[in-house]
Design an enzyme around this catalytic site. Structure first.
Site, PDB file in Angstrom:
ATOM      1  N   THR A 122     -55.568  22.970 -23.973  1.00  0.00           N
ATOM      2  CA  THR A 122     -56.594  23.096 -22.939  1.00  0.00           C
ATOM      3  C   THR A 122     -56.314  24.352 -22.125  1.00  0.00           C
ATOM      4  OG1 THR A 122     -57.624  22.049 -21.013  1.00  0.00           O
ATOM      5  CG2 THR A 122     -55.293  21.606 -21.363  1.00  0.00           C
ATOM      6  N   HIS A 147     -43.098  10.553 -23.326  1.00  0.00           N
ATOM      7  CA  HIS A 147     -41.640  10.451 -23.328  1.00  0.00           C
ATOM      8  C   HIS A 147     -41.143   9.265 -24.166  1.00  0.00           C
ATOM      9  CE1 HIS A 147     -37.846  11.835 -22.204  1.00  0.00           C
ATOM     10  NE2 HIS A 147     -37.975  11.918 -20.888  1.00  0.00           N
TER      11      HIS A 147
END
Length: 513
Positions: free
Chosen positions: A432, A484
């Site tokens: 993006t 994560h």
């Protein structure tokens, strides 16, 4: 009677659009004669007649979406088209008798207007604004309403000539196959009867009918679908100058898109001073969210609630990439027909980093990790309706020119509202670029179920320490948000550093270093 069926469309192709019928109901047809053309996001298909006879029924109008096995129409085997002209004189004779009004009294059965199939995984849509009002006379294939889904807009046309009856109001939620209205043939049948009457009183009615017909013919380019209106409005096109190829002379979205490159640059409009706020203007306004906006909101929140999102940052010196681009941009454009931008360099760097850190290109499915061995890069594009993320397929196999062309085509399709379902599904990683709007730094949200998203930002001249000296360099902050649960901090930092190295020294990619 032999059914005309939608054939198998090919691997991974689940639906097609009716492009054009080559025959009309009542026409004589031969076995294996072309009847209808279908378009998919990959190929165009021809459907032929299953038998000799007469085309007796068309169940799927031009512009409708169909799936393999759908009945498109039927052929009455052994029937002759000559029967229709032969019957005409007999009908005309009956019209001259006093019994004609009584014979014309029975109205044709109403034809339902149903919600078409809106694409794989799309279960519902919202009714847009009806182009016609309840009780209006409509023509076959004339646009009636647009249904908005969370991914695409679907146009619904009249299945036949007649009078419109609306069953689903604007804003209502509808599902594929649901009845949203009907077309009654009684209104259409009354016009010929009135025209055939010899009494002088019928003359004004006939004149009025001719005026309506003339207006409909002249207005073929003025009654535009919402999707076409967006393309015309955003590109300052003149509808009267667009070559129409749609049913009844209507302009299709493809016609409008094709006209963009042919249109001459419009004269700059005179600046208009903003209107002063009205004293009676409300202090606030409540507007219903579009389905696309609702989907964006839901998916972003689901992403935050599901993934263990963390963002790591770095900065990249864009000096060498900018110099390389400046040196070759003119010859690159002449050779490939597309401008050399920064996105191709970033995409190449991302793909190289994904090869080295496969966890960033993976996703979690329950208690399993799915490692992707293909590199389909999503490119976030801002549109008037909201953010969409079309996917550049197999980016690892593309050259810089191929990447620029692919991203350019996807961006244009996104802004024109012409993206297909297949173009927005299956990405493995997303890029993006908030820098196009002036963003200096951000923490992008993951595009679930992906495990990584790279945020590009504005290039800013900043003082940097280079070999003990302060020099002004074009710098960009990079942000990598990652899940994560699957990507460790060491892998995320290594991934971002690898991108930095490839951008600061583009020759490393040529040497595979």
């Amino acid at each position: 009677m032999a059914d005309i069926l939608t054939p198998a469309l090919g691997e991974s192709v689940t639906e097609a659009t009716i492009a054009k019928w080559t025959k009309k109901v009542g026409d004589a047809v031969k076995k294996d004669e072309l009847l209808v053309e279908l378009e998919t996001d990959k190929v165009s298909l021809e459907v032929v007649s299953p038998a000799d006879g007469v085309l007796g029924d068309i169940k799927a109008a031009e512009g409708d979406n169909v799936v393999p096995g759908t009945v498109l129409g039927s052929v009455t085997e052994g029937a002759s088209a000559a029967a229709a002209p032969a019957a005409a004189p007999a009908k005309a004779a009956k019209a001259d008798t006093k019994a004609a009004p009584a014979a014309a009294a029975p109205a044709a059965a109403a034809i339902d207007i149903t919600v078409p199939v809106m694409g794989e995984s799309v279960a519902e849509g919202s009714m847009g604004k009806w182009v016609k009002k309840n009780g209006d006379q409509v023509k076959k294939d004339e646009l009636l309403v647009e249904i908005e889904t969370d991914k695409v807009a679907v146009e619904v046309s009249a299945p036949a000539d007649g009078v419109l009856s609306i069953a689903a109001d604007e804003g209502a939620t509808v599902t594929p196959g649901q009845k949203i209205g009907s077309i009654s043939g009684s209104g259409a049948a009354s016009a010929p009867a009135a025209a055939a009457a010899p009494a002088p009183a019928a003359a004004p009615a006939n004149t009025g009918s001719a005026q309506v017909s003339g207006q409909a013919s002249g207005a073929k380019n003025e009654t535009l679908s919402p999707a076409v209106q967006r393309v015309v409005g955003e590109n300052n096109l003149d509808p009267k100058a667009i070559a129409a190829t749609g049913p009844k002379g209507n302009i299709t979205k493809a016609d409008a898109i094709a006209a963009i490159g042919q249109a001459s640059a419009p004269a700059p409009a005179a600046a208009v001073a903003p209107a002063a706020p009205r004293a009676d203007q409300p202090r606030e306004e409540r507007v219903k969210m579009t389905r696309l906006r609702q989907t964006i909101a839901r998916r972003l929140k689901e992403s935050q609630n599901t993934a263990a999102q963390l963002t790591t940052f770095n900065e990249v010196d864009m000096t060498n990439v900018m110099a390389l681009r400046a040196q070759y941009k003119e010859v690159f454009e002449k050779r490939h027909g597309v401008k050399l931008g920064f996105m191709s360099f970033f995409t190449k760097a991302v793909v190289a980093a994904l090869h080295e850190i496969p966890a960033v290109n993976a996703e979690i499915d329950g208690t399993d990790i799915i490692y992707k061995n293909h590199y389909d890069i999503g490119v976030a594009v801002g549109t008037d309706k909201g953010l969409v993320v079309p996917v550049l397929r197999d980016a690892d196999t593309l050259s810089l020119a191929g990447i620029e062309k692919g991203i350019g085509a996807l961006g244009k399709a996104a802004r024109d509202g012409a993206l297909t379902m297949d173009q927005m599904q299956g990405g493995t990683f997303t890029i993006t670029n908030g820098g196009t709007y002036g963003s200096l730094m951000s923490t992008p949200i993951l595009n679930a179920p992906q495990s990584g998203i790279l945020g590009m930002h504005n290039i800013v001249q900043r003082p940097m320490a280079i070999n003990g000296e302060v020099k002004i360099r074009p710098m960009m902050y990079l942000a990598l948000s990652y899940d994560h649960r699957i990507v460790d901090g060491k892998e995320a930092v290594t991934f971002l550093v690898r991108i930095k190295e490839l951008l600061e020294d583009p020759q490393r990619a040529l040497l595979d270093l």
